[in-house]
Design an enzyme around this catalytic site. Structure first.
Site, PDB file in Angstrom:
ATOM      1  N   ASP A 106       0.871  -1.159   0.000  1.00 12.65           N
ATOM      2  CA  ASP A 106       0.000   0.000   0.000  1.00 12.65           C
ATOM      3  C   ASP A 106       0.918   1.223   0.000  1.00 12.65           C
ATOM      4  O   ASP A 106       2.111   1.109   0.311  1.00 12.65           O
ATOM      5  CB  ASP A 106      -0.876  -0.027   1.260  1.00 12.65           C
ATOM      6  CG  ASP A 106      -1.678   1.242   1.441  1.00 12.65           C
ATOM      7  OD1 ASP A 106      -2.329   1.667   0.480  1.00 12.65           O
ATOM      8  OD2 ASP A 106      -1.633   1.808   2.549  1.00 12.65           O
ATOM      9  N   ASP A 156      -0.245   5.098   0.832  1.00  9.99           N
ATOM     10  CA  ASP A 156      -0.540   6.093   1.860  1.00  9.99           C
ATOM     11  C   ASP A 156      -0.412   5.505   3.265  1.00  9.99           C
ATOM     12  O   ASP A 156      -0.996   4.463   3.577  1.00  9.99           O
ATOM     13  CB  ASP A 156      -1.950   6.655   1.676  1.00  9.99           C
ATOM     14  CG  ASP A 156      -2.110   7.404   0.363  1.00  9.99           C
ATOM     15  OD1 ASP A 156      -1.089   7.811  -0.207  1.00  9.99           O
ATOM     16  OD2 ASP A 156      -3.253   7.573  -0.097  1.00  9.99           O
TER      17      ASP A 156
END
Length: 228
Positions: free
Chosen positions: A21, A23
């Site tokens: 991922d 963020d």
């Protein structure tokens, strides 16, 4: 270390592909929160981000509503990238380099935006074709008109679809997803393991349900063992 943690670490050590991922995992910030702040609607959007990451609202709904609040122009996005470049989480650059040296494929799979994530990928030497992210759409005047709804990461369960696609296309035997949010945890299965990351923000649901939860990338680097 319990059995579930050991099993997850074993898959991590054998991984032929790792999906991160972006963020609050690869970078310290939430990209959409930074964009919202830049557009003057930071606090309103942060509330939606919390709801989306907690898994209580369909991701596409949260994404759409937050972007309607922002209505970023293409120039604003360009200025954001130039004036407030994303800050890499400590240790991620070294970890990605180590994975690359091992011959492990590395992907960025995110609900964030290509316009913001591409410079991050470039720093990490992750090729554009290894990005599964959202894309902002603008008209000829540079005004925001929406986002590409064909991107799998624009909807709930999208990261799961990306895992399925990668395994089907490349036949990965040990595919690992690493992330801080509920949408990352949803990707396992079909990912063979999920590692929760809390180095920037701790999501309670992820900390409680992840079989392995780490707060820094050095833990994962050391688990890979000494390099040859």
């Amino acid at each position: 270390m319990n059995t579930a943690e050991l099993e997850t670490l074993t898959v991590w050590q054998r991984a032929d592909a790792v999906c991160f991922d972006v963020d609050s995992t690869v970078i310290k910030e939430e990209g959409i929160d930074e964009l919202a702040s830049f557009c003057g609607v930071g606090e309103q959007v942060k509330e939606w981000t919390k709801k989306a990451m907690g898994g209580s609202i369909p991701f596409r709904t949260a994404l759409s509503e937050r972007l309607k609040m922002c209505k970023p122009t293409s120039k604003q996005v360009q200025r954001l990238v130039a004036e407030r470049p994303s800050q890499l989480t400590p240790g991620i650059q070294e970890l990605v380099q180590q994975l690359h040296r091992k011959g492990t494929s590395v992907y960025l799979v995110s609900g964030g935006f290509r316009q913001i994530i591409s410079p991050v990928a470039a720093k990490l030497r992750i090729p554009p074709e290894n990005l599964f992210v959202n894309n902002l759409l603008f008209n000829e005047a540079g005004e925001y008109v929406g986002f590409d709804e064909n991107e799998p990461t624009s909807e709930t369960g999208g990261k799961k679809k990306v895992m399925e696609t990668l395994k089907k296309k490349f036949g990965y035997k040990y595919l690992v997803m690493v992330g801080d949010g509920a949408t990352d945890m949803e990707a396992c299965p079909p990912a063979d393991a999920f590692i929760g990351f809390g180095g920037n923000r701790v999501r309670q649901t992820v900390r409680e349900k992840a079989k392995l939860f780490v707060t820094d990338f050095s833990t994962l680097r050391h688990a890979l063992g000494p390099e040859e």
